[in-house]
Design a protein around this motif. Structure first.
Motif, PDB file in Angstrom:
ATOM      1  N   SER B  24      -8.273 -16.893 -17.627  1.00 53.80           N
ATOM      2  CA  SER B  24      -7.886 -16.306 -16.340  1.00 53.80           C
ATOM      3  C   SER B  24      -7.817 -17.419 -15.300  1.00 53.80           C
ATOM      4  O   SER B  24      -8.576 -18.397 -15.367  1.00 53.80           O
ATOM      5  N   TYR B  25      -6.894 -17.282 -14.370  1.00 53.89           N
ATOM      6  CA  TYR B  25      -6.682 -18.388 -13.424  1.00 53.89           C
ATOM      7  C   TYR B  25      -6.414 -17.854 -12.021  1.00 53.89           C
ATOM      8  O   TYR B  25      -5.913 -16.744 -11.837  1.00 53.89           O
ATOM      9  N   THR B  26      -6.742 -18.660 -11.054  1.00 54.03           N
ATOM     10  CA  THR B  26      -6.369 -18.407  -9.672  1.00 54.03           C
ATOM     11  C   THR B  26      -5.761 -19.687  -9.139  1.00 54.03           C
ATOM     12  O   THR B  26      -6.408 -20.727  -9.094  1.00 54.03           O
ATOM     13  N   VAL B  27      -4.493 -19.605  -8.796  1.00 54.95           N
ATOM     14  CA  VAL B  27      -3.784 -20.757  -8.259  1.00 54.95           C
ATOM     15  C   VAL B  27      -2.906 -20.298  -7.111  1.00 54.95           C
ATOM     16  O   VAL B  27      -2.489 -19.145  -7.057  1.00 54.95           O
ATOM     17  N   SER B  28      -2.602 -21.210  -6.218  1.00 56.31           N
ATOM     18  CA  SER B  28      -1.752 -20.862  -5.076  1.00 56.31           C
ATOM     19  C   SER B  28      -0.309 -20.711  -5.519  1.00 56.31           C
ATOM     20  O   SER B  28       0.445 -19.955  -4.916  1.00 56.31           O
ATOM     21  N   GLY B  29       0.070 -21.377  -6.557  1.00 53.16           N
ATOM     22  CA  GLY B  29       1.432 -21.242  -7.066  1.00 53.16           C
ATOM     23  C   GLY B  29       1.494 -21.869  -8.438  1.00 53.16           C
ATOM     24  O   GLY B  29       1.365 -23.076  -8.573  1.00 53.16           O
ATOM     25  N   LEU B  30       1.672 -21.033  -9.465  1.00 49.95           N
ATOM     26  CA  LEU B  30       1.596 -21.562 -10.829  1.00 49.95           C
ATOM     27  C   LEU B  30       2.811 -22.441 -11.132  1.00 49.95           C
ATOM     28  O   LEU B  30       3.959 -22.042 -10.945  1.00 49.95           O
TER      29      LEU B  30
END
Lengths: 114, 112
Positions: B24-30
């Motif tokens: 699982s990931y949280t990024v501002s823009g993949l």
């Protein structure tokens, strides 16, 4: 095609000493990266070269670490003076361009500071 | 801050027992999600790149999928030689910067 190579594979030094790690990227790869994994932690970015220029060194922990890439070929990472917390595995990676994004890793140098 | 979380930390399977690993990931823009395999004493070996939700990639017994919040690495009928640590990473790519942010990995052991 030869992959990314790193030398030495393992280095054991005493606290306060100096160590230099070397990375030879895949031939023709302009981008070269250094990462490290300390015990029990994930692999973390240290810095990124584009040819001989430092593009991003935001991950370098402090000024005891000096990376160079003279001539845009191989790179060295010097730790001076080494501290106990510098122990870990140092990986080098390279890629040709930034579009595809995948980076190709070397086998790593295991650094042990005693 | 971009983050990557992998689960489970370790997984033990019997040969032939299919399963899935989660990232699982949280990024501002993949700008790309990457799967790597790492064997003991070696560097990460590139497996797959995924760029957009719904994308799938396959290689032998491995299939990687991507949603807007997570990626799965499905292992079908694993063999002992699939035993390794599987790493997930996202690419932070902006303003000329290009670095991978790794999860801690899933250690997979496949027993005969």
């Amino acid at each position: 095609e030869a992959g990314v190579t790193q030398f030495p594979s393992h280095s054991v030094i005493e606290k306060g000493q100096t160590v230099t790690l070397r990375c030879d990227p895949i031939s023709g790869h302009d981008n070269l990266y250094w990462y490290r994994r300390v015990m029990g932690k994930e692999i973390k970015f240290l810095l990124h070269f584009v040819k001989e220029s430092k593009q991003d060194e935001s991950g370098m922990p402090n000024n005891r670490f000096l990376a160079e890439r003279t001539g845009g070929t191989y790179s060295t990472l010097k730790v001076q003076p080494a501290e106990l917390e510098d122990s870990g595995v140092y990986f080098c990676a390279s890629n040709a361009g930034l579009i595809s994004g995948e980076q190709y890793f070397g086998p790593g140098t295991r650094l042990t500071v005693t | 801050e971009d983050q990557v979380t992998q689960s489970p930390e370790a997984l033990r399977l019997q040969e032939g027992e299919s399963s899935s690993l989660n990232c699982s990931y949280t990024v501002s823009g993949l700008r790309g999600l990457f799967w790597y395999r790492q064997d003991p004493g070696k560097g990460p070996e590139f497996l797959f790149t995924l760029y957009s939700a719904g994308e799938e990639k396959e290689k032998e017994r491995l299939k990687a999928t991507l949603t807007k919040k997570e990626s799965f690495l499905h292992i079908t009928a694993p063999k002992p030689e699939d035993s390794a640590t599987y790493l997930c990473a996202v690419r932070e790519f902006s303003g000329g910067y290009n670095k991978l942010i790794f999860g801690a990995g899933t250690r997979l052991a496949v027993h005969p």
